[in-house]
Each structure stands twice: as C-alpha cells, then as structure tokens.
Design an enzyme around this catalytic site. Structure first.
Site, short mmCIF file in Angstrom:
data_model
loop_
_atom_site.label_atom_id
_atom_site.label_comp_id
_atom_site.label_asym_id
_atom_site.label_seq_id
_atom_site.Cartn_x
_atom_site.Cartn_y
_atom_site.Cartn_z
N ARG A 72 50.20 43.05 32.86
CA ARG A 72 50.77 42.01 33.72
C ARG A 72 50.50 40.61 33.14
O ARG A 72 51.34 39.73 33.21
CB ARG A 72 50.19 42.12 35.13
CG ARG A 72 50.68 43.39 35.84
CD ARG A 72 49.96 43.61 37.15
NE ARG A 72 50.24 42.58 38.13
CZ ARG A 72 49.41 42.24 39.11
NH1 ARG A 72 48.23 42.82 39.23
NH2 ARG A 72 49.74 41.32 39.99
N GLN A 103 49.41 31.79 46.82
CA GLN A 103 48.78 33.12 46.73
C GLN A 103 49.05 33.71 45.35
O GLN A 103 48.53 34.77 45.02
CB GLN A 103 49.40 34.07 47.77
CG GLN A 103 49.20 33.65 49.21
CD GLN A 103 50.00 34.54 50.14
OE1 GLN A 103 49.74 35.73 50.29
NE2 GLN A 103 50.98 33.97 50.80
N HIS A 121 44.22 33.10 45.43
CA HIS A 121 43.92 34.45 44.97
C HIS A 121 43.52 34.51 43.50
O HIS A 121 43.58 35.57 42.88
CB HIS A 121 45.12 35.38 45.24
CG HIS A 121 45.39 35.64 46.70
ND1 HIS A 121 46.50 36.30 47.16
CD2 HIS A 121 44.67 35.33 47.80
CE1 HIS A 121 46.46 36.37 48.49
NE2 HIS A 121 45.35 35.78 48.90
N CYS A 129 32.90 38.17 34.50
CA CYS A 129 32.28 39.49 34.41
C CYS A 129 32.08 40.10 35.80
O CYS A 129 32.01 39.40 36.80
CB CYS A 129 31.00 39.47 33.59
SG CYS A 129 29.57 38.80 34.43
N CYS A 152 30.80 41.29 28.80
CA CYS A 152 30.46 39.87 28.94
C CYS A 152 29.47 39.50 27.84
O CYS A 152 28.44 40.18 27.68
CB CYS A 152 29.83 39.65 30.31
SG CYS A 152 29.16 37.99 30.55
N CYS A 155 25.88 38.89 29.59
CA CYS A 155 25.06 39.90 30.27
C CYS A 155 25.51 41.34 29.99
O CYS A 155 24.87 42.28 30.46
CB CYS A 155 25.04 39.64 31.78
SG CYS A 155 26.60 39.97 32.59
N THR A 193 56.87 34.21 50.97
CA THR A 193 55.75 35.07 51.33
C THR A 193 56.13 35.93 52.53
O THR A 193 56.81 35.47 53.44
CB THR A 193 54.45 34.26 51.59
OG1 THR A 193 53.44 35.16 52.04
CG2 THR A 193 54.65 33.16 52.61
N SER A 194 55.69 37.19 52.48
CA SER A 194 56.02 38.10 53.57
C SER A 194 55.16 37.82 54.79
O SER A 194 55.45 38.30 55.89
CB SER A 194 55.81 39.55 53.10
OG SER A 194 54.48 39.73 52.66
#
Ligand code: APR
Length: 255
Positions: A72, A103, A121, A129, A152, A155, A193-194
């Site tokens: 994507r 969003q 979002h 990470c 990462c 870490c 938007t829905s």
C-alpha cells in the site's frame, strides 16, 4: 446536487472565519487510492482487514502485515493529489483560518499544498518500532511478498507502520487539536467519509453542537448526512473545485 445547495454552501464558507475540513477515504478515491476495503484485492483478497490492521494480527504474522503495508505504501507514493485536494488549498486562500483534519494516512493533503493538516490515523510513509514506538527515519526495503519487518536500530523490536490500528488510541495531540478546532469553527466541510469509524465520526457532531454549519460532500449519503446543513452529492474531485470557485466569486463581489 442542486444549484441552491452549492450557493448556500459557498455563502456559508465565504462568511466563515474558522473553517475545518474533515476528510475520509473518499477524498483520495479520485487519486486512485483504494479505500481500506478496496485494498483487499488480488493478493490480499482472502484476508480480513480487521485482522491485518491490529497489533494482534501483526504479532501473529509480522511478515504478512508488513508486506501488506509495504504494498500500500508504494501505491500511495505513486499516487497524486486530485482536483479536490487542490481545491482545498485554494479555499485556504479565501478564508482567514482553515485546518484539514483527516482520517487518511496517505499524506495527499500536505502533498497538494495544504499547510495545516491534522492526521488522526497517522501516516503510512512513517514507521516506528512495535515495542517502544521509536521513530525510524532510514530507508525502507522495496515491497516484496514475503518480508520480515526490519528491526528497530535502537532496540531491535520489529518496525511497524505509524498508523492507528483497530483497538489503538489515536495520537493524543492530534485528537486534542481536532476537537478544539471543531468546537471553535464556524463551518465544517465533511468530505468522503462514511461516518462509521469513531471517534472521527464525532467531529461534525461536536462542531454542530457548538454552533457551526456543516457541509457534506459525498456521492452517497453517509451516517452523518443527518447532521449536515447542506449535502452536496457528488465526487469531491468535481464538487470541491466548483464550490471553491463559487466561494471565490462571492468573496470578490463587492457587497
Ligand atoms: N468523493 C467523495 N466521497 C467519496 C468518493 C468520492 N469520489 N467515493 C466514495 N466516497 C465516499 C463513500 O460514499 C463513503 O462514504 O467515501 C466514503 C468512504 O468511506 P470509508 O471507506 O468507510 O472511509 P472512512 O470514513 O475514511 O473510514 C475509513 O476506517 O479503515 C479504517 O482507519 C481506516 O481511516 C480509515 C477508516
């Protein structure tokens, strides 16, 4: 969409001091970006998005979720802002204050040139990470079907997209800003938007409760159409350029 509706909406926007745009997946449809569910095609047709877009889904099969997002991410990187995104940049030149609260995770509002964007979002081009949320700024490997998420560098925990998964909290600062803008705006433009994903779906209700006018742009009525003062039916790539042209005309006509 009626001529009267368009004129009414344009007058509301032309007279507003603070405008908030609240956009969802339909906004990017004409940029060729599949909505969440449309993205479940081809290779991904047999998966449940609710399973892929959760922390549990990632932990159960990090390769599969990482690959889905990489796929994507690459499609989105190739997409271009559409005339709807561009119209909103023009609208910001016509009103004193305009903020886009979205969003969408595709970053197309900013790429079109919108200066003030709140991403509720997250953004698919960013990664962090899994365990500690360390931001990762380095290059990412290109999409491949079977690929482990890189570790990462700080870490060692796997990297994940910096987007909000089902069951996760929205970024606190973005929520605070979006709600305070909704409470203070004069007009809210609700686009594509829905109205089914909370808490974002509450924004137009907050705006309305605080006295703002709500204008909705969508080819089909949504769960929030009942809260709109004006409903402009049609795709945002067509409706928004016409709407902004009308606002510009009203603002340049001497009273
Ligand atoms: N212009 C404007 N709106 C459109 C267009 C268009 N060209 N095409 C479709 N729409 C509308 C649809 O009618 C629908 O109301 O866009 C809306 C898309 O709805 P959703 O796919 O539910 O998108 P959204 O409301 O943004 O919610 C999706 O849920 O998947 C999660 O976190 C993810 O942010 C995402 C959210």
């Amino acid at each position: 969409m009626t001529v009267e509706g368009m004129e009414r909406a344009a007058r509301i926007l032309a007279g507003a001091y603070r405008v908030v745009v609240s956009s969802g997946a339909g906004m990017s449809k004409e940029s060729g970006i599949p909505t969440f569910r449309d993205a479940m095609e081809g290779l991904w047709a047999n998966y449940d998005p609710q399973e892929l877009a959760t922390e549990a889904g990632f932990r159960a099969d990090p390769r599969r979720v990482w690959s889905w997002y990489a796929w994507r991410r690459e499609r989105i990187a190739q997409a271009r802002p559409n005339p709807g995104h561009v119209a909103l940049v023009r609208l910001a030149e016509q009103v004193p204050r305009l903020t886009v609260v979205t969003q969408n995770i595709d970053g197309l509002h900013a790429r079109a040139g919108s200066a003030d964007v709140v991403e509720l979002h997250g953004n698919i081009q960013r990664v962090k990470c899994l365990d500690r949320g360390h931001a990762y700024e380095g290059a990412l490997p290109p999409y491949a079907d079977e690929q482990d998420p890189p570790p990462c560098p700080r870490c060692g925990s796997p990297l994940r997209p910096d987007v909000v998964w089902f069951g996760e909290m929205l970024p606190e600062k973005a929520v605070e800003r979006a709600w305070s803008l909704a409470e203070r705006c004069d007009a809210m433009l609700l686009i594509g938007t829905s109205g089914t994903v909370w808490p974002a779906a509450e924004l137009p209700l907050v705006a309305r409760r605080h006295g703002a006018r709500v204008i909705e742009v969508n080819p089909t009525p949504s769960e929030l159409t009942h809260a709109a003062d004006v409903f402009l039916q049609g795709p945002s790539g067509e409706v928004l350029p016409a709407l902004v042209e009308a606002v510009t005309r009203i603002r340049s006509t001497p009273a």
